[in-house]
Design a protein around this motif. Structure first.
Motif, PDB file in Angstrom:
ATOM      1  N   PHE A 146       0.845  -1.186  -0.160  1.00 58.51           N
ATOM      2  CA  PHE A 146       0.051  -0.183   0.033  1.00 58.51           C
ATOM      3  C   PHE A 146       0.886   1.216  -0.106  1.00 58.51           C
ATOM      4  CE2 PHE A 146       0.394  -1.701   4.204  1.00 58.51           C
ATOM      5  CZ  PHE A 146       0.766  -0.603   5.027  1.00 58.51           C
ATOM      6  N   ARG A 147       0.271   2.269  -0.256  1.00 62.77           N
ATOM      7  CA  ARG A 147       0.888   3.441  -0.435  1.00 62.77           C
ATOM      8  C   ARG A 147       1.593   4.142   0.793  1.00 62.77           C
ATOM      9  NH1 ARG A 147      -1.475   9.178  -3.049  1.00 62.77           N
ATOM     10  NH2 ARG A 147       0.125  10.128  -3.353  1.00 62.77           N
ATOM     11  N   HIS A 148       2.925   4.488   0.566  1.00 60.34           N
ATOM     12  CA  HIS A 148       3.846   4.937   1.743  1.00 60.34           C
ATOM     13  C   HIS A 148       3.766   3.898   3.160  1.00 60.34           C
ATOM     14  CE1 HIS A 148       3.562   8.535  -0.215  1.00 60.34           C
ATOM     15  NE2 HIS A 148       2.327   8.858   0.011  1.00 60.34           N
ATOM     16  N   LYS A 149       3.867   2.640   2.558  1.00 57.78           N
ATOM     17  CA  LYS A 149       4.032   1.680   3.578  1.00 57.78           C
ATOM     18  C   LYS A 149       5.310   1.880   4.405  1.00 57.78           C
ATOM     19  CE  LYS A 149       5.112  -2.561   2.521  1.00 57.78           C
ATOM     20  NZ  LYS A 149       5.385  -4.161   2.222  1.00 57.78           N
ATOM     21  N   GLU A 150       6.555   1.850   3.758  1.00 55.27           N
ATOM     22  CA  GLU A 150       7.775   1.881   4.328  1.00 55.27           C
ATOM     23  C   GLU A 150       7.864   3.152   5.063  1.00 55.27           C
ATOM     24  OE1 GLU A 150       9.720  -0.612   4.900  1.00 55.27           O
ATOM     25  OE2 GLU A 150       8.625  -1.855   3.426  1.00 55.27           O
ATOM     26  N   LYS A 151       7.242   4.345   4.747  1.00 60.74           N
ATOM     27  CA  LYS A 151       7.278   5.522   5.577  1.00 60.74           C
ATOM     28  C   LYS A 151       6.535   5.435   6.865  1.00 60.74           C
ATOM     29  CE  LYS A 151       8.140   8.420   1.524  1.00 60.74           C
ATOM     30  NZ  LYS A 151       7.359   9.602   0.816  1.00 60.74           N
ATOM     31  N   LEU A 152       5.313   4.635   6.692  1.00 63.00           N
ATOM     32  CA  LEU A 152       4.602   4.596   7.983  1.00 63.00           C
ATOM     33  C   LEU A 152       5.244   3.708   9.028  1.00 63.00           C
ATOM     34  CD1 LEU A 152       1.114   3.994   6.299  1.00 63.00           C
ATOM     35  CD2 LEU A 152       1.772   6.045   7.535  1.00 63.00           C
ATOM     36  N   PHE A 153       5.836   2.450   8.279  1.00 63.29           N
ATOM     37  CA  PHE A 153       6.595   1.638   9.383  1.00 63.29           C
ATOM     38  C   PHE A 153       7.809   2.504   9.758  1.00 63.29           C
ATOM     39  CE2 PHE A 153       9.496  -1.861  10.079  1.00 63.29           C
ATOM     40  CZ  PHE A 153       8.743  -2.520  10.924  1.00 63.29           C
ATOM     41  N   GLY A 154       8.380   3.193   9.149  1.00 63.58           N
ATOM     42  CA  GLY A 154       9.374   4.236   9.614  1.00 63.58           C
ATOM     43  C   GLY A 154       9.009   5.041  11.017  1.00 63.58           C
ATOM     44  N   LEU A 155       7.707   5.477  10.806  1.00 63.83           N
ATOM     45  CA  LEU A 155       7.063   6.292  11.980  1.00 63.83           C
ATOM     46  C   LEU A 155       6.853   5.140  13.237  1.00 63.83           C
ATOM     47  CD1 LEU A 155       4.345   8.166   9.964  1.00 63.83           C
ATOM     48  CD2 LEU A 155       6.540   8.923  11.201  1.00 63.83           C
ATOM     49  N   VAL A 156       6.627   4.045  13.022  1.00 62.92           N
ATOM     50  CA  VAL A 156       6.429   2.797  13.971  1.00 62.92           C
ATOM     51  C   VAL A 156       7.780   2.704  14.474  1.00 62.92           C
ATOM     52  CG1 VAL A 156       5.960   0.449  14.326  1.00 62.92           C
ATOM     53  CG2 VAL A 156       4.654   1.769  12.723  1.00 62.92           C
ATOM     54  N   LEU A 157       8.761   2.442  13.865  1.00 64.14           N
ATOM     55  CA  LEU A 157      10.049   2.408  14.480  1.00 64.14           C
ATOM     56  C   LEU A 157      10.466   3.556  15.211  1.00 64.14           C
ATOM     57  CD1 LEU A 157      12.210   0.766  11.453  1.00 64.14           C
ATOM     58  CD2 LEU A 157      11.124  -0.431  13.337  1.00 64.14           C
ATOM     59  N   ALA A 158      10.057   4.865  14.680  1.00 65.56           N
ATOM     60  CA  ALA A 158      10.521   6.159  15.530  1.00 65.56           C
ATOM     61  C   ALA A 158       9.736   5.889  16.951  1.00 65.56           C
ATOM     62  CB  ALA A 158      10.236   7.229  14.659  1.00 65.56           C
ATOM     63  N   ALA A 159       8.478   5.591  16.898  1.00 61.10           N
ATOM     64  CA  ALA A 159       7.473   5.571  17.977  1.00 61.10           C
ATOM     65  C   ALA A 159       8.125   4.574  19.210  1.00 61.10           C
ATOM     66  CB  ALA A 159       5.983   5.174  17.687  1.00 61.10           C
ATOM     67  N   VAL A 160       8.936   3.669  18.595  1.00 63.90           N
ATOM     68  CA  VAL A 160       9.470   2.905  19.707  1.00 63.90           C
ATOM     69  C   VAL A 160      10.562   3.449  20.453  1.00 63.90           C
ATOM     70  CG1 VAL A 160      11.102   0.613  19.813  1.00 63.90           C
ATOM     71  CG2 VAL A 160       9.423   0.693  18.183  1.00 63.90           C
ATOM     72  N   MET A 161      11.210   4.547  20.098  1.00 61.47           N
ATOM     73  CA  MET A 161      12.177   5.053  20.813  1.00 61.47           C
ATOM     74  C   MET A 161      11.912   6.073  21.615  1.00 61.47           C
ATOM     75  SD  MET A 161      15.054   5.465  17.896  1.00 61.47           S
ATOM     76  CE  MET A 161      14.072   6.175  16.652  1.00 61.47           C
ATOM     77  N   VAL A 162      10.447   6.281  21.617  1.00 63.78           N
ATOM     78  CA  VAL A 162       9.698   7.241  22.487  1.00 63.78           C
ATOM     79  C   VAL A 162       9.564   6.901  23.886  1.00 63.78           C
ATOM     80  CG1 VAL A 162       7.953   8.836  22.840  1.00 63.78           C
ATOM     81  CG2 VAL A 162       8.808   8.515  20.543  1.00 63.78           C
ATOM     82  N   PRO A 163      10.200   7.266  25.038  1.00 60.92           N
ATOM     83  CA  PRO A 163       9.891   6.838  26.219  1.00 60.92           C
ATOM     84  C   PRO A 163       8.300   7.005  26.456  1.00 60.92           C
ATOM     85  CG  PRO A 163      11.719   8.225  26.299  1.00 60.92           C
ATOM     86  CD  PRO A 163      11.175   8.303  25.008  1.00 60.92           C
ATOM     87  N   GLN A 164       7.775   6.027  27.400  1.00 60.46           N
ATOM     88  CA  GLN A 164       6.307   5.995  27.847  1.00 60.46           C
ATOM     89  C   GLN A 164       6.124   7.260  28.908  1.00 60.46           C
ATOM     90  OE1 GLN A 164       3.749   3.997  26.324  1.00 60.46           O
ATOM     91  NE2 GLN A 164       5.581   3.475  24.960  1.00 60.46           N
ATOM     92  N   THR A 165       7.016   7.667  29.566  1.00 63.44           N
ATOM     93  CA  THR A 165       6.942   8.401  30.360  1.00 63.44           C
ATOM     94  C   THR A 165       6.590   9.959  29.500  1.00 63.44           C
ATOM     95  OG1 THR A 165       9.286   8.634  30.704  1.00 63.44           O
ATOM     96  CG2 THR A 165       8.102   7.571  32.313  1.00 63.44           C
ATOM     97  N   VAL A 166       7.143  10.010  28.428  1.00 69.60           N
ATOM     98  CA  VAL A 166       7.164  11.206  27.771  1.00 69.60           C
ATOM     99  C   VAL A 166       5.633  11.517  27.308  1.00 69.60           C
ATOM    100  CG1 VAL A 166       7.734  12.514  25.766  1.00 69.60           C
ATOM    101  CG2 VAL A 166       9.339  11.279  27.013  1.00 69.60           C
ATOM    102  N   LEU A 167       4.904  10.258  27.088  1.00 70.37           N
ATOM    103  CA  LEU A 167       3.490  10.276  26.535  1.00 70.37           C
ATOM    104  C   LEU A 167       2.562  10.555  27.440  1.00 70.37           C
ATOM    105  CD1 LEU A 167       4.060   7.317  23.910  1.00 70.37           C
ATOM    106  CD2 LEU A 167       4.296   9.919  23.521  1.00 70.37           C
ATOM    107  N   ALA A 168       2.910  10.409  29.011  1.00 67.21           N
ATOM    108  CA  ALA A 168       2.039  10.387  30.033  1.00 67.21           C
ATOM    109  C   ALA A 168       1.125  11.606  30.127  1.00 67.21           C
ATOM    110  CB  ALA A 168       2.637   9.926  31.215  1.00 67.21           C
ATOM    111  N   LEU A 169       1.966  12.919  29.981  1.00 67.75           N
ATOM    112  CA  LEU A 169       1.075  14.008  30.096  1.00 67.75           C
ATOM    113  C   LEU A 169       0.165  14.431  28.827  1.00 67.75           C
ATOM    114  CD1 LEU A 169       0.720  16.722  31.388  1.00 67.75           C
ATOM    115  CD2 LEU A 169       2.754  17.760  30.541  1.00 67.75           C
TER     116      LEU A 169
END
Length: 283
Positions: A106-129
């Protein structure tokens, strides 16, 4: 022949020594927790922890479930619902998303998967607020859903789902099923999911551990004590123990009981971690 053998034995001995040190480092706190949870308050605060005096594990468990009106049982049930339910749904969602990234174009599949990989590096505590602000805007702060829903989405689980799908789901099997008239939804649940079961179990165990030990998000979202998980409830009791020392024994006993489901889950589900379950499926 003896010269090459001696360095080999020395290397093996050194390796075993390092492993033994790490095993002791891991098991000694667990051993202390087991011993401390089996002692009464007098033995806990004395040097008699290793003796047989003050051995009262059943009395400690009774006190644990009687403290503050038995609220620990409610915390334990809450944690089971948060962790087991959240981990199961998260494993299903993550595995399905990983399967979609692996199987479909599907369109932009690898770009979307890149966003998924970027989200892996975001600490959960940063998302709490930000999660708290979103929950506040829709009016679900201090409710079950404020803690349960954010735990369903696991970017690392999606990554693992794609890795397992790439490795364990032969495209020939999928094409053969499509030629037999199997729909895409039935194709996933009847054909692919059985091959992805080791991956789903892996995601489940990772997420189960993360949710069971989750502390910061419930602390931000919840003010109703009846909705607390075990981690937040024990934290409050431990804070109260500075002025009321009678809470220390129940905190220790509650901590021991809190780790037992994780140990049981790993022992029961480790048999699914065998590789090559689909070996020979395609001839």
């Amino acid at each position: 022949m003896s010269a090459p053998v001696r360095p080999r034995l020395a290397g093996r001995a050194a390796t075993n020594t390092v492993v033994a040190v790490f095993v002791l480092y891991t098991l000694l706190p667990v051993a202390w927790l087991v011993l401390a949870a089996s002692k009464d308050a007098d033995a806990l605060f004395s040097s008699r922890l290793l003796s047989l005096e003050g051995f009262s594990p059943w009395a400690n468990i009774g006190d644990l479930f009687a403290t503050d009106g038995g609220v620990y049982g409610r915390w334990y049930l809450n944690t089971l619902v948060y962790a087991v339910g959240g981990a199961a749904l998260s494993a299903l969602v993550s595995t399905a998303c990983g399967y979609a990234f692996s199987t479909y174009r599907f369109r932009h599949k690898e770009k979307l998967f890149g966003l998924v990989l970027a989200a892996v590096m975001v600490p959960q505590t940063v998302l709490a607020l930000p999660l708290y602000l979103l929950a506040s805007n829709i009016g679900v702060v201090n409710t079950f859903w404020a803690v349960f829903v954010p735990l369903l989405f696991n970017p690392f689980g999606v990554y693992l789902g794609r890795i397992f799908s790439d490795g364990y789901v032969p495209r020939e099997v999928l094409e053969a099923a499509r030629m037999d008239g199997t729909g895409e939804l039935a194709l996933y649940f009847r054909v692919a999911f059985g091959m992805l079961l080791p991956g789903a179990v892996t995601v489940f165990l990772f997420q189960l551990t993360a949710i069971w030990n989750n502390f910061f998000l419930p602390m931000v979202m919840l003010s109703d004590q009846d909705l607390y998980p075990v981690t937040l409830g024990l934290y409050n009791w431990n804070s109260a123990a500075t002025t009321s020392p009678e809470y220390y024994p129940v905190v220790v006993t509650g901590s021991l009981l809190a780790v037992l489901p994780l140990i049981a889950a790993f022992l029961m589900l480790q048999r699914f971690w065998k590789t090559g379950l689909t070996a020979g499926a395609v001839k």
